[in-house]
Design a protein around this motif. Sequence first.
Motif, short mmCIF file in Angstrom:
data_model
loop_
_atom_site.label_atom_id
_atom_site.label_comp_id
_atom_site.label_asym_id
_atom_site.label_seq_id
_atom_site.Cartn_x
_atom_site.Cartn_y
_atom_site.Cartn_z
N PHE A 10 0.85 -1.01 -0.01
CA PHE A 10 -0.12 -0.16 0.11
C PHE A 10 0.83 1.20 0.01
O PHE A 10 0.38 2.27 -0.50
CB PHE A 10 -1.19 0.06 1.21
CG PHE A 10 -0.45 0.12 2.48
CD1 PHE A 10 -0.27 1.40 3.16
CD2 PHE A 10 0.26 -0.87 3.30
CE1 PHE A 10 0.46 1.48 4.48
CE2 PHE A 10 0.77 -0.88 4.59
CZ PHE A 10 1.02 0.34 5.12
N VAL A 11 1.95 1.25 0.60
CA VAL A 11 2.96 2.51 0.61
C VAL A 11 3.36 2.60 -1.03
O VAL A 11 3.57 3.83 -1.43
CB VAL A 11 4.11 2.10 1.33
CG1 VAL A 11 5.09 3.13 1.48
CG2 VAL A 11 3.82 1.96 2.94
N ARG A 12 3.99 1.44 -1.46
CA ARG A 12 4.41 1.65 -3.03
C ARG A 12 3.06 2.11 -3.94
O ARG A 12 3.40 2.95 -4.67
CB ARG A 12 4.76 0.28 -3.51
CG ARG A 12 6.17 -0.12 -2.87
CD ARG A 12 6.84 -1.66 -3.59
NE ARG A 12 6.11 -2.52 -2.95
CZ ARG A 12 6.48 -3.45 -2.07
NH1 ARG A 12 7.42 -3.08 -1.47
NH2 ARG A 12 5.52 -4.46 -1.47
N GLU A 13 2.14 1.76 -3.68
CA GLU A 13 0.74 1.93 -4.31
C GLU A 13 0.69 3.55 -4.15
O GLU A 13 0.36 4.49 -5.01
CB GLU A 13 -0.31 1.43 -4.22
CG GLU A 13 -0.12 -0.10 -4.48
CD GLU A 13 -1.35 -1.00 -3.90
OE1 GLU A 13 -2.35 -0.50 -3.09
OE2 GLU A 13 -1.59 -2.10 -4.40
N TRP A 14 0.72 4.12 -3.10
CA TRP A 14 0.56 5.49 -2.69
C TRP A 14 1.85 6.19 -3.47
O TRP A 14 1.36 7.32 -4.08
CB TRP A 14 0.63 5.73 -1.08
CG TRP A 14 0.40 7.18 -0.95
CD1 TRP A 14 -0.48 8.00 -0.68
CD2 TRP A 14 1.67 8.00 -0.51
NE1 TRP A 14 -0.25 9.19 -0.32
CE2 TRP A 14 1.12 9.37 -0.04
CE3 TRP A 14 2.88 7.89 -0.50
CZ2 TRP A 14 1.75 10.47 0.18
CZ3 TRP A 14 3.67 9.14 -0.12
CH2 TRP A 14 3.31 10.24 0.04
N LEU A 15 2.93 5.68 -3.35
CA LEU A 15 3.92 6.52 -4.29
C LEU A 15 3.77 6.58 -5.50
O LEU A 15 3.91 7.91 -6.09
CB LEU A 15 5.04 6.03 -3.99
CG LEU A 15 5.85 5.94 -2.34
CD1 LEU A 15 7.03 5.07 -2.02
CD2 LEU A 15 6.37 7.40 -2.12
N MET A 37 5.08 13.57 2.79
CA MET A 37 4.52 12.71 3.58
C MET A 37 3.73 13.35 4.92
O MET A 37 4.52 14.09 5.84
CB MET A 37 5.55 11.77 3.99
CG MET A 37 6.27 10.79 3.09
SD MET A 37 7.50 9.85 3.68
CE MET A 37 6.98 8.79 4.74
N THR A 38 2.67 13.81 4.66
CA THR A 38 1.97 14.31 5.71
C THR A 38 1.67 13.79 7.14
O THR A 38 1.89 12.33 6.98
CB THR A 38 0.35 14.62 5.27
OG1 THR A 38 -0.27 13.47 4.87
CG2 THR A 38 0.49 15.69 3.85
N ASP A 39 1.36 14.30 8.15
CA ASP A 39 1.10 13.61 9.37
C ASP A 39 0.14 12.78 9.30
O ASP A 39 0.27 11.52 9.75
CB ASP A 39 0.74 14.55 10.49
CG ASP A 39 1.99 15.76 10.90
OD1 ASP A 39 3.08 15.54 10.35
OD2 ASP A 39 1.63 16.63 11.58
N GLU A 40 -0.77 12.88 8.50
CA GLU A 40 -2.00 12.03 8.34
C GLU A 40 -1.68 10.75 7.64
O GLU A 40 -2.04 9.75 8.10
CB GLU A 40 -3.18 12.66 7.68
CG GLU A 40 -4.28 11.86 7.22
CD GLU A 40 -5.36 12.58 6.27
OE1 GLU A 40 -6.43 11.75 6.40
OE2 GLU A 40 -5.19 13.79 5.87
N PHE A 41 -0.71 10.88 6.47
CA PHE A 41 -0.36 9.67 5.84
C PHE A 41 0.62 9.11 6.77
O PHE A 41 0.43 7.74 6.86
CB PHE A 41 0.51 10.05 4.65
CG PHE A 41 1.12 9.07 3.85
CD1 PHE A 41 0.14 7.88 3.35
CD2 PHE A 41 2.34 8.92 3.91
CE1 PHE A 41 0.96 6.95 2.51
CE2 PHE A 41 3.05 7.80 3.31
CZ PHE A 41 2.18 6.73 2.76
N VAL A 42 1.46 9.65 7.46
CA VAL A 42 2.39 8.70 8.28
C VAL A 42 2.01 8.13 9.46
O VAL A 42 2.09 6.92 9.67
CB VAL A 42 3.49 9.73 8.93
CG1 VAL A 42 4.37 9.11 10.05
CG2 VAL A 42 4.45 10.38 7.72
N ASN A 43 0.76 8.48 10.32
CA ASN A 43 -0.04 8.04 10.99
C ASN A 43 -0.88 6.88 10.53
O ASN A 43 -0.97 5.97 11.16
CB ASN A 43 -0.89 8.96 11.87
CG ASN A 43 -0.15 10.07 12.83
OD1 ASN A 43 0.97 9.85 13.22
ND2 ASN A 43 -0.65 11.38 12.76
N SER A 44 -1.31 7.03 9.32
CA SER A 44 -2.06 5.95 8.90
C SER A 44 -1.10 4.80 8.54
O SER A 44 -1.57 3.70 8.72
CB SER A 44 -2.88 6.39 7.64
OG SER A 44 -1.86 6.72 6.36
#
Length: 309
Positions: A243-248, A264-271
């Motif tokens: 899912f990280v590769r897909e987001w990138l 990499m927003t706080d929201e993304f990092v926390n997710s």
Amino acid sequence: MLTSDFKFPGQTAFYKGKVRDVYTIDDRLLVMLVSDRISAFDVVLPRPIPYKGQVLNQVAAIMLEATKDIVPNWVKAVPLPNVTIGLKCETFPVEMVVRGNLTGHAWRTYKSGKRELCGVPLPEGLKENDFFPAPIITPTTKAHEGHDEDISREQIIARGLVSETDYAQLEKYALALFQRGKELAAARGLILVDTKYEFGKIGDTICVIDEVHTPDSSRYFYADGYEENQQAGRQQRQLSKEFVREWLMENGFQGKEGQQVPEMTDEFVNSVSERYIELFERITGRTFVKEDMQPEETAARIIETLRSL
């Protein structure tokens, strides 16, 4: 923890990998600290993922313990949630990638029209994510920098990377580990799709090293709905860091020259952190307990453990 800079008694070397900081002690032991760094497309992303190191280290510890009857492993102690101490092995310069399904790199190869991967013939008539008739081994070279490269059994032996005798044993161990991994996954309602194993040697003894069956080294599908999704031609629900590769990729980054890592927003990092914790609990069946360690406490605990080994 993002990075470490310890000096331990008897320390003879230090290596900083993409995710792990590795300290060599008296040329006999390794202290492996699994950081919260995260890599994708062979690039270390700019922000750490809270508790990711703890997730990877604890999953690896559980899986190594669950497979030690199959093959010896390097682990001597796990003194901290994100630290493992074990024996230094002479590492084999190949990674043993075992695939149970036609997914990822194997599918991309197959889709291009090729019917061979790493010297292994691929049967006709398969769809993406179908099971192979039996798991296959598609080894890669082990690169400290840049990309690992596909290599065949014959090339490994011809180049003298691994002796024929040792390689035959690595194959047996890898397939046995994969079978155990599939059994453990099935008990959790999962399918172990593919994974990689790294091995080393102490004297004449082959040991499995590094991590085993973690979400960074392995891909899992949810067993529930697998058949229905295959019949309908839908993508499988999977449990991995894909899912990280897909987001990138969705944000225009695949590690190619000139591309910038998206913010990499706080929201993304926390997710991502929450997703790793979900991975831990689903793979192990255990409740994740967040543990925050200060550098001084970390160093003291490691030194205390080293004295006992």
